[in-house]
Design a protein around this motif. Structure first.
Motif, PDB file in Angstrom:
ATOM      1  N   GLU A 178       0.835  -1.208   0.000  1.00  0.00           N
ATOM      2  CA  GLU A 178       0.000   0.000   0.000  1.00  0.00           C
ATOM      3  C   GLU A 178       0.864   1.251   0.000  1.00  0.00           C
ATOM      4  OE1 GLU A 178      -0.385  -2.558   2.275  1.00  0.00           O
ATOM      5  OE2 GLU A 178      -2.045  -3.485   1.190  1.00  0.00           O
ATOM      6  N   GLN A 179       1.922   1.271   0.826  1.00  0.00           N
ATOM      7  CA  GLN A 179       2.833   2.415   0.830  1.00  0.00           C
ATOM      8  C   GLN A 179       3.509   2.570  -0.531  1.00  0.00           C
ATOM      9  OE1 GLN A 179       5.168   0.932   4.158  1.00  0.00           O
ATOM     10  NE2 GLN A 179       4.565   2.706   5.405  1.00  0.00           N
ATOM     11  N   ALA A 180       3.920   1.468  -1.119  1.00  0.00           N
ATOM     12  CA  ALA A 180       4.595   1.507  -2.419  1.00  0.00           C
ATOM     13  C   ALA A 180       3.656   2.003  -3.510  1.00  0.00           C
ATOM     14  CB  ALA A 180       5.158   0.139  -2.753  1.00  0.00           C
ATOM     15  N   ARG A 186       2.382   6.665  -7.213  1.00  0.00           N
ATOM     16  CA  ARG A 186       1.625   7.872  -7.588  1.00  0.00           C
ATOM     17  C   ARG A 186       2.550   9.084  -7.626  1.00  0.00           C
ATOM     18  NH1 ARG A 186      -3.929   8.059  -7.510  1.00  0.00           N
ATOM     19  NH2 ARG A 186      -3.957  10.242  -6.883  1.00  0.00           N
ATOM     20  N   ILE A 187       3.437   9.177  -6.639  1.00  0.00           N
ATOM     21  CA  ILE A 187       4.391  10.290  -6.604  1.00  0.00           C
ATOM     22  C   ILE A 187       5.317  10.212  -7.814  1.00  0.00           C
ATOM     23  CG2 ILE A 187       6.328  11.299  -5.329  1.00  0.00           C
ATOM     24  CD1 ILE A 187       4.865  10.305  -2.742  1.00  0.00           C
ATOM     25  N   CYS A 188       5.766   9.014  -8.151  1.00  0.00           N
ATOM     26  CA  CYS A 188       6.596   8.832  -9.350  1.00  0.00           C
ATOM     27  C   CYS A 188       5.861   9.335 -10.585  1.00  0.00           C
ATOM     28  CB  CYS A 188       6.953   7.366  -9.547  1.00  0.00           C
ATOM     29  SG  CYS A 188       8.041   6.651  -8.310  1.00  0.00           S
ATOM     30  N   ASN A 241       0.009  -0.026 -10.164  1.00  0.00           N
ATOM     31  CA  ASN A 241      -1.322   0.547 -10.352  1.00  0.00           C
ATOM     32  C   ASN A 241      -1.406   1.964  -9.797  1.00  0.00           C
ATOM     33  OD1 ASN A 241      -2.525  -1.525 -11.754  1.00  0.00           O
ATOM     34  ND2 ASN A 241      -3.594  -2.373  -9.973  1.00  0.00           N
ATOM     35  N   GLY A 242      -0.604   2.275  -8.787  1.00  0.00           N
ATOM     36  CA  GLY A 242      -0.604   3.638  -8.249  1.00  0.00           C
ATOM     37  C   GLY A 242      -0.311   4.654  -9.336  1.00  0.00           C
ATOM     38  N   ALA A 243       0.678   4.365 -10.172  1.00  0.00           N
ATOM     39  CA  ALA A 243       1.008   5.264 -11.290  1.00  0.00           C
ATOM     40  C   ALA A 243      -0.067   5.203 -12.367  1.00  0.00           C
ATOM     41  CB  ALA A 243       2.368   4.898 -11.874  1.00  0.00           C
ATOM     42  N   SER A 244      -0.474   4.003 -12.746  1.00  0.00           N
ATOM     43  CA  SER A 244      -1.467   3.847 -13.809  1.00  0.00           C
ATOM     44  C   SER A 244      -2.774   4.547 -13.469  1.00  0.00           C
ATOM     45  CB  SER A 244      -1.731   2.363 -14.066  1.00  0.00           C
ATOM     46  OG  SER A 244      -0.573   1.747 -14.577  1.00  0.00           O
ATOM     47  N   GLU A 245      -3.229   4.393 -12.244  1.00  0.00           N
ATOM     48  CA  GLU A 245      -4.476   5.018 -11.822  1.00  0.00           C
ATOM     49  C   GLU A 245      -4.356   6.534 -11.826  1.00  0.00           C
ATOM     50  OE1 GLU A 245      -5.251   3.036  -8.102  1.00  0.00           O
ATOM     51  OE2 GLU A 245      -5.717   1.149  -9.115  1.00  0.00           O
ATOM     52  N   ALA A 267      -0.244   0.929 -22.216  1.00  0.00           N
ATOM     53  CA  ALA A 267       0.387  -0.388 -22.066  1.00  0.00           C
ATOM     54  C   ALA A 267       1.359  -0.267 -20.895  1.00  0.00           C
ATOM     55  CB  ALA A 267       1.134  -0.767 -23.338  1.00  0.00           C
ATOM     56  N   ARG A 268       1.723  -1.413 -20.273  1.00  0.00           N
ATOM     57  CA  ARG A 268       2.533  -1.312 -19.063  1.00  0.00           C
ATOM     58  C   ARG A 268       3.304  -2.580 -18.783  1.00  0.00           C
ATOM     59  NH1 ARG A 268      -0.349  -0.969 -13.354  1.00  0.00           N
ATOM     60  NH2 ARG A 268       0.033  -3.188 -13.374  1.00  0.00           N
ATOM     61  N   SER A 269       4.443  -2.386 -18.128  1.00  0.00           N
ATOM     62  CA  SER A 269       5.190  -3.491 -17.530  1.00  0.00           C
ATOM     63  C   SER A 269       5.413  -3.151 -16.065  1.00  0.00           C
ATOM     64  CB  SER A 269       6.554  -3.669 -18.213  1.00  0.00           C
ATOM     65  OG  SER A 269       6.388  -3.991 -19.569  1.00  0.00           O
ATOM     66  N   ALA A 270       5.324  -4.163 -15.210  1.00  0.00           N
ATOM     67  CA  ALA A 270       5.607  -4.014 -13.778  1.00  0.00           C
ATOM     68  C   ALA A 270       6.651  -5.067 -13.429  1.00  0.00           C
ATOM     69  CB  ALA A 270       4.342  -4.207 -12.951  1.00  0.00           C
ATOM     70  N   VAL A 271       7.837  -4.607 -13.076  1.00  0.00           N
ATOM     71  CA  VAL A 271       8.986  -5.498 -12.943  1.00  0.00           C
ATOM     72  C   VAL A 271       9.531  -5.466 -11.520  1.00  0.00           C
ATOM     73  CG1 VAL A 271      11.280  -5.996 -13.853  1.00  0.00           C
ATOM     74  CG2 VAL A 271       9.552  -4.980 -15.345  1.00  0.00           C
TER      75      VAL A 271
END
Length: 156
Positions: free
Chosen positions: A62-64, A69-71, A113-117, A130-134
């Motif tokens: 949750e913190q990440a 979102r900040i990123c 998802n924080g960034a995507s949302e 489109a997205r990658s999560a690594v």
């Protein structure tokens, strides 16, 4: 119609930060043709990371997600620094999120998802991408998350 994205940011209670200065030999964002590519954006606020460590160990998912979102906000600031007006964004094409992960952590998509949302909240359909999560072993400054973005600009 200038200022639509800025108005949306204000409506959401969000403010674009100053562009995070590079930590090494690179630019925060560059334009090539109709595209802007950002460097990896860390969750820096006022020049500092609020949290460090691995997601699933020292940092919760949750913190990440909030850090992602900040990123994303930092990425939008970097894009704006190149193009001058976020209304020039035709769409977010690709997002790559890196999550410094504990060895048993597998929730990278939920973190990014924080960034995507955020992109969808701010840009609407233009923010869907489109997205990658690594998952990675470590990120610069021991950051828990890093996000890079590619956006397409409207022609003209």
């Amino acid at each position: 119609m200038s200022g639509v994205v800025d108005a949306r940011l204000a409506e959401l209670g969000l403010t674009l930060p100053e562009v995070v200065p590079p930590l090494a030999a690179y630019q925060p964002a560059v334009q090539s043709g109709a595209y802007v590519y950002t460097a990896g954006q860390l969750p820096m606020v006022d020049g500092k990371l609020s949290l460090t460590g691995k997601v699933g160990a020292e940092v919760t998912a949750e913190q990440a997600k909030e850090l992602a979102r900040i990123c994303a906000l930092n990425a939008l600031a970097a894009v704006k620094s190149v193009v001058g007006d976020l209304d020039r964004v035709a769409r977010v094409v690709k997002v790559v999120g890196f999550v410094a992960s504990a060895t048993d952590f597998t929730g990278q998509p939920g973190v990014v998802n924080g960034a995507s949302e955020l992109f969808a909240e701010v840009l609407g359909e233009k923010g869907v991408h489109a997205r990658s999560a690594v998952g990675v072993a470590v990120l610069p400054l021991d950051a828990p998350v890093e996000v890079e973005v590619q956006v397409e600009l409207v022609s003209g």
